[in-house]
Write a protein that holds these residues in place. Sequence first.
Motif, PDB file in Angstrom:
ATOM      1  N   UNK A  54       1.010  -1.201  -0.067  1.00 56.32           N
ATOM      2  CA  UNK A  54       0.055  -0.122   0.024  1.00 56.32           C
ATOM      3  C   UNK A  54       0.766   1.113  -0.017  1.00 56.32           C
ATOM      4  N   UNK A  55       1.115   1.664  -1.275  1.00 59.86           N
ATOM      5  CA  UNK A  55       1.991   2.852  -1.584  1.00 59.86           C
ATOM      6  C   UNK A  55       1.647   3.651  -2.463  1.00 59.86           C
ATOM      7  N   UNK A  92      -1.834 -15.218  -7.027  1.00 54.24           N
ATOM      8  CA  UNK A  92      -2.961 -14.424  -7.479  1.00 54.24           C
ATOM      9  C   UNK A  92      -2.736 -13.022  -7.111  1.00 54.24           C
ATOM     10  N   UNK A  93      -2.414 -12.360  -8.104  1.00 56.37           N
ATOM     11  CA  UNK A  93      -2.387 -10.723  -7.844  1.00 56.37           C
ATOM     12  C   UNK A  93      -3.685 -10.141  -8.165  1.00 56.37           C
ATOM     13  N   UNK A  94      -3.976  -9.330  -6.790  1.00 59.35           N
ATOM     14  CA  UNK A  94      -5.061  -8.367  -6.840  1.00 59.35           C
ATOM     15  C   UNK A  94      -4.589  -7.061  -6.996  1.00 59.35           C
ATOM     16  N   UNK A  95      -4.927  -6.219  -8.121  1.00 57.94           N
ATOM     17  CA  UNK A  95      -4.242  -4.760  -8.231  1.00 57.94           C
ATOM     18  C   UNK A  95      -5.676  -4.131  -7.785  1.00 57.94           C
ATOM     19  N   UNK A  96      -5.002  -2.855  -7.527  1.00 56.82           N
ATOM     20  CA  UNK A  96      -5.998  -1.756  -7.022  1.00 56.82           C
ATOM     21  C   UNK A  96      -7.087  -2.312  -6.079  1.00 56.82           C
ATOM     22  N   UNK A  97      -6.806  -3.011  -5.061  1.00 53.97           N
ATOM     23  CA  UNK A  97      -7.578  -3.820  -4.159  1.00 53.97           C
ATOM     24  C   UNK A  97      -8.455  -2.889  -3.569  1.00 53.97           C
ATOM     25  N   UNK A 104      -1.465  -8.216  -3.055  1.00 53.66           N
ATOM     26  CA  UNK A 104      -2.510  -7.380  -3.276  1.00 53.66           C
ATOM     27  C   UNK A 104      -1.700  -5.868  -3.368  1.00 53.66           C
ATOM     28  N   UNK A 105      -2.071  -5.025  -4.517  1.00 57.77           N
ATOM     29  CA  UNK A 105      -1.532  -3.938  -4.469  1.00 57.77           C
ATOM     30  C   UNK A 105      -2.831  -2.553  -4.186  1.00 57.77           C
ATOM     31  N   UNK A 106      -2.434  -1.697  -3.441  1.00 58.29           N
ATOM     32  CA  UNK A 106      -3.492  -0.922  -2.744  1.00 58.29           C
ATOM     33  C   UNK A 106      -2.941   0.424  -3.011  1.00 58.29           C
ATOM     34  N   UNK A 107      -3.853   1.660  -3.121  1.00 58.03           N
ATOM     35  CA  UNK A 107      -3.454   2.814  -3.025  1.00 58.03           C
ATOM     36  C   UNK A 107      -3.267   2.806  -1.055  1.00 58.03           C
TER      37      UNK A 107
END
Length: 870
Positions: free
Chosen positions: A77-78, A200-205, A238-241
Amino acid sequence: MVATGELLDALLAGGRRADRMTHVRHLPARAGVRAPWPTWADPDVVRAYRATGVSEPWQHQATAADAAWSGRHTVLATSTGSGKSLAFWLPALTAARGAVASGTLDPGRIESVARRATTLYLCPTKALAAGQLAALDTLLGAAALRDVRVATCDGDTALDERRWVQEHADLVLTNPDFLHFALLPQHRRWARLLGSLRYVVVDECHAFRGVFGAHVGLVLRRLRRVARSYGASPVFLLASATTADPAASAARLVGVDPDDVVAVTDDASPAGRKTFVLWQPPPLPGADAPWTDLLPDEDPWATPVAPPAGAARPDGGGPPAPDDAWAVADDAWHAPASGTLPPVGPGPDAPGAAGSGPLGTGERVVADAHDGPRRTATAEIADLLTDLVVAGARTLAFTRSRRAAESVASATRDHLRDVDPDLARAVSAYRGGYLPEERRALERAIRTGELRALATTNALELGIDISGLDAVLVAGWPGTRVSLWQQAGRAGRAGADGLVALVAREDPLDTFLVHHPESIFEAPVEATVFDPANPYVLAPHLCAAAAELPLRAEELDAFGPSTSELLAELVERGALRRRPSGWYWTHAEPATRLTDLRGTGGDPVRVVESATGRLLGTVDAASADATVHDGAVYVHQGATFVVDELHLDDGVALVTRRDVDYGTWARWVTSTEIVSVDEEVPWGPLTWGFGAVDVTTQVLGYQRKRIPDLQVLGSSELDLPARTLRTTAAWWTAPAAVVEAAGVSVEDLPGALHAAEHASIGLLPLLATCDRWDLGGLSTALHADTGEATVFVHDAYPGGAGFAEHGFRTATTWLRATRDAVAACPCPTGCPACVQSPKCGNANNPLDKAAAVRLLDAVLAHAPETPPAA
C-alpha cells in the motif's frame, strides 16, 4: 518537465487570479531508497528490468517481493507511481522461469519435468489488464524472454484465443467478473492453470469496497477452494493505494487471518516537491450579495445544544450513494468499519473550533461569509487547463462526469485555437464508454507527449501507467481522500515536481473543503469497508460454490460463521440439496446468474452512427434513459451527435452527426413507495418501520440549453418507462406533535429532515459495515404511505443487502449517534463532517442543521431503552 513555479504562475495568471486561490500547501520531496535485487530473482528477469531502466528496486518493492517469494500473503500500500507492479511481477516471472528451467535440465529424464508455475492477475477494469499486458510485453521483449507466455482473457476474448490461454498461458490477466461467470464455473477447462497456481495478484484492491468488495471477496474464497481441489495453495499479492489498515482489508478480501498478511506501507520511491492548491472560482457578475444577509439577526430558539463528551470527531470520507428525492443519499464522510461507535467531536467552544454551535441552538454563531452563485468548476478548469497547456505542461484534468470531461476538452480546444491550432489538437477527452482501441490510443498519446492534456473521468485514477505529467486539475471533491490522493499522484511521477489544484464546484461541501485545508491534509485516508459475511451477498455465492464443487462441512469456515444457518435456509427454499456428502446445486441454470458483482442493471447500450453503422461507444444501462434518449446530444471527442432513436429492447441508440450549439439535460422524478411493512415498532407517537420499498425513477423529458451560457432554448417531453428498484428500507416518521415539540416550523421541516437523512446515512456504516455507495434515502415533509414527515434509508441493491435492516435493529443507537455527531460538530450551519454530502442531488439544499438537532432530540425523547429485538 516544466518548473512548478512557472506552472503556479500560469495558474494564477501573473497574479490576476490570485484571489481565487484559498490555500497552497507545499508537500516536501522524498528521496528514494534502493535495495539490491533479491538473490532468488531470476537473472534474466533482472536483466530485463535493467534493460528498461530499473537498476535496482526500491526498498518497498524488494520487501514485498521477498515476502511473496517466501510464501506470505502480501499487501503493498504505497503511493501512485511507486512501482507496485515490480513487486508482484518479479516473483511471478521468476516462478514461471524457474519451472521452465527445472523442466529442461534433462529432457531425457521424466522426473526432471515440472509443472510451469502460473499466476492469475485480477484488476477492477479491462483497461488495467491491457496496460499491464503492454508493460509485460515491453519488459520481456527487452531481454528477449520468449519462454514466458502472457495473455489477457475476459468476456471479450474469442473462444479460440480462450482455449490457447487455457492450454498454454503462464500469466493470465483478467478481472473478477470473468472469474465469477466463466473461469470458476468451467474450472475443469482451466485445470492446468489452477493446478499450477503459484500467485494470485489483486491490483488496485482498494477499489473493491462496499457490496462490490463483498462479492469480490467471496469470488476469491471460491477461487482458493477450487485451486485447493487441484492441489494448489496460491499466495495472494495485493496492490493498494494508501488506505487505513491495509492488512485487515486485504485479509478480509482474501479470507485469511490478518496475521497471515504482510503489509508493506513505507514508500521508498522518490517523490518530487508537490505544490497543492485549493481553488474557488469567482462569483458570477451581478451576484455579489452575500447569502449570509438572509440569516436572522436574532436566534428564535435560544436553547443550547449540549454536545456529548468525547475525543476525536468521526473521520474518514466516503463515496456518494445513489440519489433520493430530497437529496442524493450520499453523506459527508465515510466512517471506519467497526461495530462500535467512536466518540464524537469536541464541543462548539473547543479550542480551534470553526464556529460556536449551529445556528438556531441559542449559542453564539460565527458564520463564514458565503457569496452568491459562482462560476462553474468545469468552465474554470477549462481556463486553467488552457493556460497550463500554453505553458508547456502535460496535464490531466479530472472531472466528475462524462459530460464534464467532454465539455472541458471542447472548451479548452476552443480557447487554444485562438493561440495555436496545433495546441488545440493536443487536447482530448478520456472517459468510460469509449471503444477499447480509442482508450489505448489516448493512453499512448499522453504517455509519449503527442497529447499534452486529457480531460478525464476517474477512469484514469486507477493504475494505468502514465508518468511524466506536470500537473493535475481536479474539478470538485472526488468523494474520498483515497481518490483525491490517487488523482493527485499522477502529477510529478518518477520523482519530479508536480502541481495539483482542487477546484471547488458550486457545492457547500467543496466550499467547505477549500476553506478548511486541515480536512484534506491533516485527516487520515479512509479504510476499505465491505462485509463478505452479508447473507444477502453470501447466499448466491454459496450456490455458485456448490455448483462448482459440492460444499463439504469442513469448508464452511472459509465463508464465515453464519454459513451453516444460511445453507439450511437455502435448502429449505429449494436452492440447494443436502446430502450426506455435502450441499449440491441441482438446477439446470447456472448458479452464477443469481448475482451481479457490480449491480450495473443490465448490458451497456451501444451508441451507433445511423449513416455508417459505426459503433461510437457505450453507455451504462442505468444512465441510458437520461443520456441517450430521443433528441439527446451525445458528445464524442468533441464531435456532437443527436440521438434519433433509443431502442431499449435492443440496447442500441442510433445517432446522427450534427453540429449544434446546445446540450440536453434530462428531467426526472424519483419516488419511494412502501410495498410491505415487515416489522414496525412504535416509539410513542412516532413509528419505526422496516420492509420492502419500490424506489422508482422516471425520465419525463429534457431541456435544451445553449452552450456556453446555458440559456434554456426549449423543452420536450419523453415517453420512457419508469425504472423501479425493489429493495428494503428502514424509516421513521415524525407526526405533527413531535415536529411542533421540536420547534421546527413548516418552512424549516424539509431542511431538518434532509439534514437528518444525510447524517443518518453517514453514521450507518459504523453499525452495518457497509459503504455509502450501498445506501440510498429519501426525506419528505409528507409521505403518501405514512401520512407524516418521514425519513427513509434504503439499500441500493435489488432485494436489499441487509444494511437498512441492521439500522432498524439498532435504531436507538443509530439515531442517537446521528444526533450526537451533528450536535458536536463545531461548524455553525452545517459542513461535510455533519450534514453536507459529497454528492447531493439537490446541491445540499435545503439543509437546516439546528432544526435537525432539535428534531432528532424530539424523536429520541420517545426512544425505548433497548433497540427492537431481532
